[in-house]
Write an enzyme that holds these catalytic residues in place. Structure first.
Site, PDB file in Angstrom:
ATOM      1  CB  CYS A 270      34.187  38.803  29.476  1.00  0.00           C
ATOM      2  SG  CYS A 270      35.938  38.630  29.514  1.00  0.00           S
TER       3      CYS A 270
HETATM    4  N1  SAJ Z   1      29.779  48.039  32.928  1.00  0.00           N
HETATM    5  C1  SAJ Z   1      28.672  48.835  33.164  1.00  0.00           C
HETATM    6  N2  SAJ Z   1      28.186  48.892  34.434  1.00  0.00           N
HETATM    7  C2  SAJ Z   1      28.744  48.184  35.462  1.00  0.00           C
HETATM    8  C3  SAJ Z   1      29.867  47.380  35.193  1.00  0.00           C
HETATM    9  C4  SAJ Z   1      30.375  47.315  33.922  1.00  0.00           C
HETATM   10  O1  SAJ Z   1      28.149  49.480  32.267  1.00  0.00           O
HETATM   11  O2  SAJ Z   1      28.261  48.289  36.591  1.00  0.00           O
HETATM   12  C5  SAJ Z   1      30.298  47.933  31.563  1.00  0.00           C
HETATM   13  C6  SAJ Z   1      31.740  48.336  31.433  1.00  0.00           C
HETATM   14  O3  SAJ Z   1      31.854  49.713  31.159  1.00  0.00           O
HETATM   15  C7  SAJ Z   1      32.200  47.499  30.244  1.00  0.00           C
HETATM   16  C8  SAJ Z   1      31.378  46.236  30.379  1.00  0.00           C
HETATM   17  O4  SAJ Z   1      30.252  46.569  31.198  1.00  0.00           O
HETATM   18  O5  SAJ Z   1      31.898  48.142  29.029  1.00  0.00           O
HETATM   19  C9  SAJ Z   1      32.129  45.079  31.010  1.00  0.00           C
HETATM   20  O6  SAJ Z   1      32.714  45.599  32.164  1.00  0.00           O
HETATM   21  P1  SAJ Z   1      33.307  44.633  33.343  1.00  0.00           P
HETATM   22  O7  SAJ Z   1      33.581  45.504  34.515  1.00  0.00           O
HETATM   23  O8  SAJ Z   1      32.456  43.465  33.535  1.00  0.00           O
HETATM   24  O9  SAJ Z   1      34.740  44.278  32.800  1.00  0.00           O
HETATM   25  P2  SAJ Z   1      35.308  43.095  31.947  1.00  0.00           P
HETATM   26  O10 SAJ Z   1      34.664  42.963  30.615  1.00  0.00           O
HETATM   27  O11 SAJ Z   1      36.774  43.307  31.982  1.00  0.00           O
HETATM   28  O12 SAJ Z   1      34.907  41.797  32.775  1.00  0.00           O
HETATM   29  C10 SAJ Z   1      35.883  41.097  33.462  1.00  0.00           C
HETATM   30  C11 SAJ Z   1      35.273  39.744  33.650  1.00  0.00           C
HETATM   31  N3  SAJ Z   1      36.310  38.817  34.013  1.00  0.00           N
HETATM   32  C12 SAJ Z   1      36.275  37.575  33.465  1.00  0.00           C
HETATM   33  O13 SAJ Z   1      35.443  37.216  32.676  1.00  0.00           O
HETATM   34  C13 SAJ Z   1      37.352  36.666  33.892  1.00  0.00           C
HETATM   35  C14 SAJ Z   1      34.216  39.777  34.731  1.00  0.00           C
HETATM   36  O14 SAJ Z   1      33.864  38.436  35.109  1.00  0.00           O
HETATM   37  C15 SAJ Z   1      34.711  40.497  35.943  1.00  0.00           C
HETATM   38  O15 SAJ Z   1      33.698  40.493  36.935  1.00  0.00           O
HETATM   39  C16 SAJ Z   1      35.028  41.914  35.531  1.00  0.00           C
HETATM   40  O16 SAJ Z   1      36.168  41.806  34.645  1.00  0.00           O
HETATM   41  C17 SAJ Z   1      35.361  42.784  36.723  1.00  0.00           C
HETATM   42  O17 SAJ Z   1      34.800  42.536  37.807  1.00  0.00           O
HETATM   43  O18 SAJ Z   1      36.123  43.738  36.520  1.00  0.00           O
END
Ligand code: SAJ
Length: 432
Positions: A270
Site C-alpha cells: 500500500c
Molecule cells: N513504517 C515506518 N514507520 C512508521 C510506520 C510504518 O517505517 O512509522 C513502515 C513499515 O515498517 C512498513 C511500511 O512503512 O514497511 C508500511 O507500514 P504500515 O504500518 O503503513 O502498514 P501497511 O502497509 O500494512 O499499511 C496499512 C494501510 N492500510 C490500508 O491501506 C488499508 C495503512 O493505510 C494503514 O494505516 C496501516 O496499514 C496501519 O495503520 O497499520
C-alpha cells in the site's frame, strides 16, 4: 423488486472478484449478514480452499467460513460465468506499479471486461482496489456502458476504498468506517444500502473520484510522514543525536503531533505504491506532486543509507563488508507479518550481496528469501549471533529474543530500535 427490497429480503447474490486479503474478509461479512456470496478468483488454490471453508488469510479463521459453506450460501469458483448470476459485484483485485513505477490497472480492466461480458440489468458494481482519482468514472464506467449498461439506471456503480489493516486485532472489516462514492446519486444510494448491512459506519462522499482520492490521501499522509522521520533520522545521526529519543519526547505532545518512526525503508503493498498512483495522475495534468516524490526519494534511499551505516560500523572494527558474515534479523515488510512485498529487506540484502557480504537471515514468518539469483533459507530463531560480524535488525518481530541478541552479537545495527526493550549496557548496539 427494487434494490432496497432485495437487500431487506437478503435476496442478493454477491460476487467478490479477487479473494485475497481484501476480498476474503468481505466474503465473510456478506455471508455473515445472510447474503449468498461467491468468491471468484483466477487462483485455483484460493478457490479450492474457500470452497471447502478453509482460510488462507492470517486474519480470517476457517471457523468463520465453514458454517456458511456448509449452509450452501458461500461458494467459490474460477468460472467467470458466475458474474451473470450476480446482483452485486465487488472488485478487489491488485493495483500494483509496473517496472517504471507507473500504475498497472490491468487487473481492474480484466475484471471489468469480465463483468461486461456477463452484464445484466440491475447489477451493482463496487470497485475497492486502490487507484488514481478518475479510474471508476473514466475507465470502468465506459466499459460497462459499452456493454449496454446505463449507469445509475440499469447498473449502479460505486467506489469504496479498502481499509484492511493486516494483523490489526482491533479494527476489522465491520468496525472500520467505509468511505463510499457513487457514480450517480442512485448508485450511491444502492451501494450505501448494501454496505450498511456489513459495515457499522458507511461514509458517503460526493463522487467516485472523491472516494478514490480519500484513500490516496490516507496513505500519502503516511508515506510523507514516514519520509519526514526518515530524513530526521539522517539529520539526527549527523548531529550526533538519538532520533528515537527525539521522537519519543516529541510524542509526549498531547496535541498537534502524530508519532511515526524511522526505518530501513517503506514496505508493503500500500504505502510505497498508493501515493505514486496520485503523483502519476497529477503528472498527466502537468503538475508535480512534490511531497510524494520527495518522500518516495527519501524512503527509497533508506536501504542504501542503512548499508552505508553498516559499512561504517564494520570499518570501525577494521572489517570490510566484503567477506563479513552478516545476520539479517527479520525480512518481512513490517513487524509480525509474513508479507515480503516491497520489503526494504530485499534492497538491504541485495546491496550487501553486491558488496560481497556473506549473508544469512532469520525470520520466523519467512522460511525462504528469494530475490533474483539469491535464495536463502531462514536460520532457526535461536541462531547464535556470536558467529557473525554484525547483526542487522531490519524487521522487529515481537518473538525475537532481543536480550540474547544483545548479549551475543558483536555488533548490532538496529534500524527499528527494537533493542529498546533490553535493559543494561548495550554498547554493541547502534541505532538508525
Ligand atoms: N513504517 C515506518 N514507520 C512508521 C510506520 C510504518 O517505517 O512509522 C513502515 C513499515 O515498517 C512498513 C511500511 O512503512 O514497511 C508500511 O507500514 P504500515 O504500518 O503503513 O502498514 P501497511 O502497509 O500494512 O499499511 C496499512 C494501510 N492500510 C490500508 O491501506 C488499508 C495503512 O493505510 C494503514 O494505516 C496501516 O496499514 C496501519 O495503520 O497499520
Amino acid at each position: 423488486m427494487n434494490w432496497n427490497e432485495k437487500i431487506q429480503r437478503k435476496d442478493v447474490h454477491v460476487v467478490v472478484i479477487g479473494i485475497g486479503y481484501v476480498g476474503l474478509p468481505l466474503v465473510v461479512e456478506f455471508a455473515r449478514a445472510g447474503f449468498r456470496v461467491t468468491g471468484y478468483d483466477l487462483d485455483k488454490r484460493k478457490v479450492d480452499k474457500l470452497a471447502v471453508g478453509e482460510s488462507y488469510i492470517e486474519d480470517i479463521s476457517s471457523e468463520s467460513l465453514r458454517p456458511h459453506v456448509a449452509e450452501g450460501r458461500l461458494k467459490a469458483t474460477t468460472n467467470e460465468s458466475v458474474l451473470a448470476t450476480a446482483d452485486a459485484i465487488i472488485v478487489c483485485v491488485p493495483t500494483p506499479l509496473n517496472k517504471t513505477k507507473e500504475p498497472d490497472v490491468s487487473f481492474i480492466v480484466s475484471a471489468t471486461e469480465a463483468i461486461a461480458r456477463h452484464y445484466k440489468p440491475g447489477q451493482c458494481v463496487v470497485l475497492e482496489s486502490t487507484t488514481y482519482p478518475g479510474t471508476t468514472r473514466e475507465l470502468v464506467a465506459p466499459m460497462l456502458e459499452k456493454a449496454g449498461a446505463k449507469i445509475g439506471e440499469t447498473l449502479f456503480l460505486a467506489f469504496s476504498p479498502e481499509r484492511v489493516d493486516p494483523a490489526n486485532k482491533v479494527y476489522g472489516t465491520r468496525n472500520t468506517p467505509k468511505v463510499l462514492g457513487g457514480a450517480t446519486p442512485n448508485c450511491l444510494e444502492v451501494s450505501v444500502a448494501l454496505y450498511s448491512k456489513i459495515i457499522d459506519k458507511v461514509v458517503p462522499v460526493s463522487s467516485t473520484d472523491a472516494a478514490e482520492m480519500v484513500k490516496l490521501l490516507e496513505n500519502t499522509f503516511r508515506a510523507v510522514n514516514i519520509g519526514l522521520v526518515n530524513e530526521v533520522a539522517i539529520m539526527c545521526h549527523k548531529l550526533g543525536l538519538d532520533v528515537w529519543e527525539i521522537i519519543d519526547a516529541a510524542a509526549t505532545k498531547p496535541f498537534g503531533f502524530m508519532k511515526f518512526t524511522p526505518g530501513p525503508g517503506l514496505g508493503g503493498h500500500c504505502i510505497p505504491i498508493d501515493p505514486l498512483y496520485l503523483s502519476w495522475k497529477l503528472r498527466a495534468l502537468k503538475y508535480t506532486a512534490e511531497f510524494i516524490e520527495l518522500a518516495d526519494d527519501i524512503n527509497s534511499a533508506m536501504p542504501s543509507y542503512c548499508v552505508t551505516r553498516i559499512a561504517d560500523l564494520l570499518n570501525d572494527k577494521g572489517k570490510a563488508i566484503k567477506g563479513s558474515k552478516v545476520l539479517i534479523v527479520g525480512v518481512a515488510y513490517k513487524r509480525d507479518v509474513s508479507d515480503m512485498r516491497e520489503s526494504p529487506a530485499i534492497d538491504v540484502v541485495e546491496l550487501l550481496h553486491k558488496k560481497g557480504a556473506d549473508i544469512s537471515f532469520v525470520d520466523p514468518y519467512v522460511p525462504v528469501f528469494e530475490e533474483g539469483t539469491m535464495r536463502l533459507e531462514s536460520l532457526p530463531i535461536d541462531t547464535d549471533a556470536s558467529k557473525f560480524d554484525i547483526a542487522v535488525i531490519v524487521t522487529d518481530h515481537t518473538e525475537f529474543d532481543y536480550a540474547k541478541l544483545v548479549k551475543t552479537a558483536p555488533i548490532i545495527f538496529d534500524t527499528r530500535n527494537a533493542t529498546r526493550v533490553v535493559g543494561g549496557s548495550k554498547d554493541n548496539v547502534y541505532l538508525l
